[in-house]
Design an enzyme around this catalytic site. Structure first.
Site, PDB file in Angstrom:
ATOM      1  N   HIS A  30       1.078  -5.571  -1.776  1.00 20.51           N
ATOM      2  CA  HIS A  30       1.234  -4.118  -1.928  1.00 20.51           C
ATOM      3  C   HIS A  30       2.614  -3.781  -2.507  1.00 20.51           C
ATOM      4  O   HIS A  30       3.631  -4.175  -1.954  1.00 20.51           O
ATOM      5  CB  HIS A  30       1.074  -3.472  -0.551  1.00 20.51           C
ATOM      6  CG  HIS A  30       1.026  -1.993  -0.568  1.00 20.51           C
ATOM      7  ND1 HIS A  30       1.752  -1.208   0.301  1.00 20.51           N
ATOM      8  CD2 HIS A  30       0.320  -1.119  -1.340  1.00 20.51           C
ATOM      9  CE1 HIS A  30       1.501   0.063   0.079  1.00 20.51           C
ATOM     10  NE2 HIS A  30       0.634   0.151  -0.914  1.00 20.51           N
ATOM     11  N   GLU A  57      -0.384  -5.091  -6.346  1.00 21.45           N
ATOM     12  CA  GLU A  57      -0.704  -3.666  -6.511  1.00 21.45           C
ATOM     13  C   GLU A  57       0.584  -2.947  -6.841  1.00 21.45           C
ATOM     14  O   GLU A  57       1.664  -3.288  -6.310  1.00 21.45           O
ATOM     15  CB  GLU A  57      -1.294  -3.124  -5.206  1.00 21.45           C
ATOM     16  CG  GLU A  57      -1.763  -1.674  -5.278  1.00 21.45           C
ATOM     17  CD  GLU A  57      -0.724  -0.639  -4.870  1.00 21.45           C
ATOM     18  OE1 GLU A  57      -1.035   0.558  -4.933  1.00 21.45           O
ATOM     19  OE2 GLU A  57       0.416  -1.003  -4.505  1.00 21.45           O
ATOM     20  N   ASP A  59       2.158   1.205  -8.348  1.00 19.22           N
ATOM     21  CA  ASP A  59       1.855   2.623  -8.587  1.00 19.22           C
ATOM     22  C   ASP A  59       2.395   3.026  -9.956  1.00 19.22           C
ATOM     23  O   ASP A  59       3.584   2.864 -10.225  1.00 19.22           O
ATOM     24  CB  ASP A  59       2.510   3.478  -7.501  1.00 19.22           C
ATOM     25  CG  ASP A  59       2.092   3.036  -6.111  1.00 19.22           C
ATOM     26  OD1 ASP A  59       0.889   3.120  -5.805  1.00 19.22           O
ATOM     27  OD2 ASP A  59       2.962   2.579  -5.346  1.00 19.22           O
ATOM     28  N   HIS A  72       6.173   5.232  -6.731  1.00 22.75           N
ATOM     29  CA  HIS A  72       5.167   5.705  -5.778  1.00 22.75           C
ATOM     30  C   HIS A  72       5.210   7.212  -5.592  1.00 22.75           C
ATOM     31  O   HIS A  72       4.196   7.912  -5.725  1.00 22.75           O
ATOM     32  CB  HIS A  72       5.353   5.005  -4.427  1.00 22.75           C
ATOM     33  CG  HIS A  72       4.384   5.463  -3.392  1.00 22.75           C
ATOM     34  ND1 HIS A  72       4.580   6.604  -2.614  1.00 22.75           N
ATOM     35  CD2 HIS A  72       3.176   4.977  -3.016  1.00 22.75           C
ATOM     36  CE1 HIS A  72       3.556   6.772  -1.818  1.00 22.75           C
ATOM     37  NE2 HIS A  72       2.688   5.808  -2.027  1.00 22.75           N
ATOM     38  N   GLU A 132      -2.515   1.074  -9.632  1.00 27.11           N
ATOM     39  CA  GLU A 132      -2.931   2.334  -9.002  1.00 27.11           C
ATOM     40  C   GLU A 132      -2.378   3.472  -9.853  1.00 27.11           C
ATOM     41  O   GLU A 132      -1.163   3.626  -9.993  1.00 27.11           O
ATOM     42  CB  GLU A 132      -2.430   2.458  -7.569  1.00 27.11           C
ATOM     43  CG  GLU A 132      -2.948   3.763  -6.956  1.00 27.11           C
ATOM     44  CD  GLU A 132      -2.299   4.179  -5.651  1.00 27.11           C
ATOM     45  OE1 GLU A 132      -1.741   3.331  -4.934  1.00 27.11           O
ATOM     46  OE2 GLU A 132      -2.363   5.388  -5.377  1.00 27.11           O
TER      47      GLU A 132
HETATM   48  O1  G3P Z   1      -3.516   1.074  -3.735  1.00 27.06           O
HETATM   49  C1  G3P Z   1      -3.479   0.968  -2.358  1.00 27.06           C
HETATM   50  C2  G3P Z   1      -2.335   1.726  -1.751  1.00 27.06           C
HETATM   51  O2  G3P Z   1      -1.175   1.493  -2.479  1.00 27.06           O
HETATM   52  C3  G3P Z   1      -2.599   3.189  -1.695  1.00 27.06           C
HETATM   53  O3  G3P Z   1      -1.640   3.912  -1.011  1.00 27.06           O
HETATM   54  O4  G3P Z   1       0.279   5.404  -0.906  1.00 27.06           O
HETATM   55  O5  G3P Z   1       0.642   2.979  -0.757  1.00 27.06           O
HETATM   56  O6  G3P Z   1      -0.003   4.010  -2.917  1.00 27.06           O
HETATM   57  P1  G3P Z   1      -0.118   4.082  -1.419  1.00 27.06           P
HETATM   58 MG    MG Z   2      -0.263   2.290  -4.202  1.00 22.96          MG
END
Ligand code: G3P
Ligand code: MG
Length: 267
Positions: A30, A57, A59, A72, A132
């Site tokens: 993440h 992953e 953002d 993010h 994402e």
């Molecule tokens: O993509 C999974 C996760 O990253 C979604 O939540 O807020 O951490 O971007 P967030």
């Molecule tokens: Mg995310």
């Protein structure tokens, strides 16, 4: 090594991802390496990789001049020395920022990552990516359109395409329009009334729900309807084991130091 190595022209973009033809690993780091390194930076990717992770992953949003970069939050303050809405700056300004000092002195001076740099890093190392799409306010469709387009172009020489996801329906619609062949996942904060219908309408191949809200029944329902089932962001053994017992097929975690990407816990 995975099969994301450069291909000949005849092999480009030939891999069609589906729930039954799923090329990605079970474990996904993440924001690169969770909280162990500054999120969404290449330093985080490198740290995640040092723990054996091969998929990350991150953002992605648009700068003022419509280039893609990693952040993010809507605003810069929490994860950099910048101020205000990230999408209000041009890329040339964003790459000047220090996105590492907020985390620790070890990472002082670490730059904000561009999508271009992420693409180069992943392709050089045969790593998989989950982008994402995280639009700045009121830019959902456009961000989906442009990130989809850029992702398609940047990864055009890879056998395995980037996996796109978003909580924002219009962002997924934008990517569906410009990059229909890139796989899409519907992100869910919880199992709302229309999650299955929406995943079908958006022609997603996966549903990715907050780990606290997946139920065994919902996972079976998603699978029965042809979707891969993933979850974010379980960070404890109990939370991960619960999902595995339910039959989850992919986990996005912060705890790259706790869960071995190479040796999944009991399945
Ligand atoms: O993509 C999974 C996760 O990253 C979604 O939540 O807020 O951490 O971007 P967030
Ligand atoms: Mg995310």
């Amino acid at each position: 090594m995975n099969s994301a190595a450069p291909l000949s022209n005849s092999q480009k973009n030939s891999f069609k991802v589906s729930a039954h033809n799923w090329p990605y690993p079970f474990w996904i780091a993440h924001r690169g390496a969770g909280k162990l390194a500054p999120e969404n930076t290449l330093a985080a990717f490198r740290l995640g990789a040092s723990y054996g992770y091969t998929m990350f992953e991150c953002d992605v949003k648009l700068s003022l001049d419509e280039q893609a970069f990693l952040l993010h939050d809507d605003t810069l303050e929490r994860t950099s020395n910048g101020q205000g809405v990230g999408g209000n700056l041009n890329l040339s300004q964003l790459i000047q920022l220090d996105a590492g000092s907020w985390h620790s002195r070890t990472y002082a001076g670490e730059p904000l990552a561009t999508l271009n740099a992420v693409s180069a890093f992943c392709q050089k190392n045969d790593f998989f990516i989950n982008l994402e799409i995280k639009p700045s306010p009121n830019l959902d469709f456009k961000t989906g359109e442009l990130v989809g387009l850029m992702a398609m172009q940047m990864w055009q020489d890879c056998a395995i395409p980037p996996f796109l996801s978003s909580f924002q329906i219009d962002a997924l619609r934008g990517a569906q329009k410009t990059a229909p062949n890139l796989p899409r996942g519907l992100l869910l904060e919880h199992l709302n009334d229309d999650w299955l219908g929406m995943a079908k309408e958006l022609e997603c191949c996966a549903v990715i729900c907050d780990h606290e809200f997946w139920t065994e029944q919902a996972i079976h329902l998603a699978k029965a309807n042809g979707f891969k089932t993933l979850s974010y962001t379980p960070n404890t053994l109990d939370a991960v084991q619960r999902l595995i017992d339910f039959g989850i097929e992919g986990i996005i975690t912060d705890r790259v130091d706790l869960f071995s990407a190479a040796k999944p816990i009991k399945t």
